[in-house]
Scaffold this motif. Sequence first.
Motif, short mmCIF file in Angstrom:
data_model
loop_
_atom_site.label_atom_id
_atom_site.label_comp_id
_atom_site.label_asym_id
_atom_site.label_seq_id
_atom_site.Cartn_x
_atom_site.Cartn_y
_atom_site.Cartn_z
N GLN A 1 0.89 -1.27 0.01
CA GLN A 1 -0.09 -0.09 0.07
C GLN A 1 0.93 1.17 0.08
N SER A 2 2.01 1.19 0.83
CA SER A 2 2.78 2.46 0.72
C SER A 2 3.50 2.38 -0.62
N ILE A 3 3.95 1.64 -1.06
CA ILE A 3 4.54 1.63 -2.47
C ILE A 3 3.63 2.10 -3.46
N LEU A 4 2.36 1.58 -3.46
CA LEU A 4 1.56 2.14 -4.38
C LEU A 4 1.19 3.61 -3.99
N SER A 5 1.20 3.99 -2.87
CA SER A 5 0.86 5.55 -2.77
C SER A 5 2.22 6.53 -2.53
N LYS A 6 3.23 5.67 -2.81
CA LYS A 6 4.68 6.28 -2.82
C LYS A 6 5.22 7.01 -1.69
N ASP A 7 4.73 6.32 -0.64
CA ASP A 7 4.98 7.19 1.02
C ASP A 7 6.12 6.20 1.11
N TRP A 8 7.31 6.64 0.75
CA TRP A 8 8.64 5.74 1.01
C TRP A 8 8.99 5.75 2.37
N GLU A 9 8.78 6.84 3.41
CA GLU A 9 9.08 6.75 4.70
C GLU A 9 8.18 5.38 5.24
N LYS A 10 6.95 5.61 5.09
CA LYS A 10 6.02 4.58 5.40
C LYS A 10 6.60 3.01 4.82
N ALA A 11 6.89 3.03 3.66
CA ALA A 11 7.34 1.77 2.87
C ALA A 11 8.49 1.15 3.71
N ARG A 12 9.45 2.00 4.16
CA ARG A 12 10.64 1.51 4.86
C ARG A 12 10.41 1.08 6.11
N GLU A 13 9.41 1.71 6.84
CA GLU A 13 9.03 1.10 8.33
C GLU A 13 8.26 -0.08 8.05
N ALA A 14 7.42 -0.32 7.11
CA ALA A 14 6.56 -1.46 6.87
C ALA A 14 7.46 -2.56 6.56
N LYS A 15 8.36 -2.54 5.70
CA LYS A 15 9.42 -3.41 5.22
C LYS A 15 10.22 -3.78 6.47
N LYS A 16 10.86 -2.84 7.22
CA LYS A 16 11.53 -3.46 8.45
C LYS A 16 10.57 -4.08 9.52
#
Length: 377
Positions: A310-325
Motif C-alpha cells: 500500500q505504501s509503495i502504491l501511494s509512494k509513501d517511501w518513509e512508511k514503506a521503509r517502516e513496513a518492510k523493517k
Amino acid sequence: METNIVLTKPFSLGNESDSEVYSAPNLLQRILSLFSNVRPGSDLTRFQLPPLFNFPKSQLQCYGESIYSTTSNLLRRCNTGQSPLERLISVVAWSISTTRPAVFGVAPYNPTLGETHHVSKGNLNVLLEQVSHHPPVSALHATDEKENIEIIWCQYPAPKFKGTSVEAQMHGKRQLKLLNHGETYEMNSPHLLIKILPVPGIDWVGNVNIRCIETGLVAELCYTSQSFLGFGGSKRLIKGKIIDSSSLKVLYDVNGHWDSTVTLKETSSAEVRVMYDAKEVISGLQAPTVKDAESVWPTESALIWSELSQSILSKDWEKAREAKKAVEERQRELLRERESKGETWVPKHFILSQSKEGDWNSLPIQKWVPASPIVTL
C-alpha cells in the motif's frame, strides 16, 4: 479487525506501462549507486533492496501468476491433444506462457519463511510456500481435479552481479502431469538477465528443455536477448526444435518471440503454423479478488506484505521503509524464538529434500490443492 489484503495486476502484455507507477525517478543513477560497493561475481541472494526498488508483490505471487494469470486455458489444451506429439506441442506452448514480461529496475519482495500464496482459477487451485529462506527455495503445487492435471515446481534463484549486469539463474525443476494420459513432462526455467550498462534492459535468456518421460519426445528451446550494445538484435527471441529422442529425428523447428507469436515448422512438409500467441494468453490480465477475507491464511503473501504494498502504491517511501523493517524484524523475532526452544522450522505443505549434488526438491503433502478464498477469472 479489518483484514487488509493488497492484490495488484500481474505484469502482462499491454499493461507494462503500469509498471512505470512503481519506478523511482533517476532510476539508472540510483541502481549504479546501489551496486557501487558490490564486487563483480558477488552472490546477491542475501542482498536487501530498499523499498524504492520493489514493486508491490512477493516473488511467490510472481511464480503463482505465471500459472493462474492467463486469458486462455492452455492447460486444457494440453489434456485434449489426440496424440503424444500434439500434447507435447501444447505443453511447450504452455511452458512459454509462463514466461512473463519483467520490468527493469524493480523487483518483488523476497518471501518470508513459511509465507504462502493460494489462488483459485475455476477448477485450478494453486498453492505456493516459501520452504527455505537461505537459500530462497519456493515450492508450488497446482491441481485441477476436473482435468486431472497436477503441476509441481521447486525453484530457487541465484542472482549474481557481473559488473555491468545481474544474472539470476533460476535453478530447480518443474513438472506437469497429465494424469489421464499417464504422462509427466519435466522442464526448467530460463534465466533473468538484467543489463545495467551500456543500455539498461531486462530479458529472459538461456536454454529450456522440456521432455516427456514416458514418450521420449523432447523440446529444446533457447531464449536470447538483444545484442550486447542493445542495437540491431531482436528482443525476446525464442528458437528451438522438437525431437523424437528414440530416433533423434527433428520433427519441428520452433521460432518466434515469446511476447508475440511463436511458430512451428514441420521438417517433413515445411508447413508452418502458429503454436503460441502471447496476445491471446497474457494480455489484459487482472488482479485476483478476495471472495472471503476471513478465510485467507495468516501466511498469505498479499496479507503479510499489505502495508508495504500500500505504501509503495501511494509512494509513501518513509512508511514503506517502516513496513518492510517491521516484516523483517518479525522474521528475526520468530527465528530467535525457534532457536531458544531448539526448534527446526518445517514446511506445512511440502516435504523438502536436497540431493548429494545440492539440488533442492519439494513434494506436496496433499494430493489435491484445496479451493482458495482468493480467486481470479
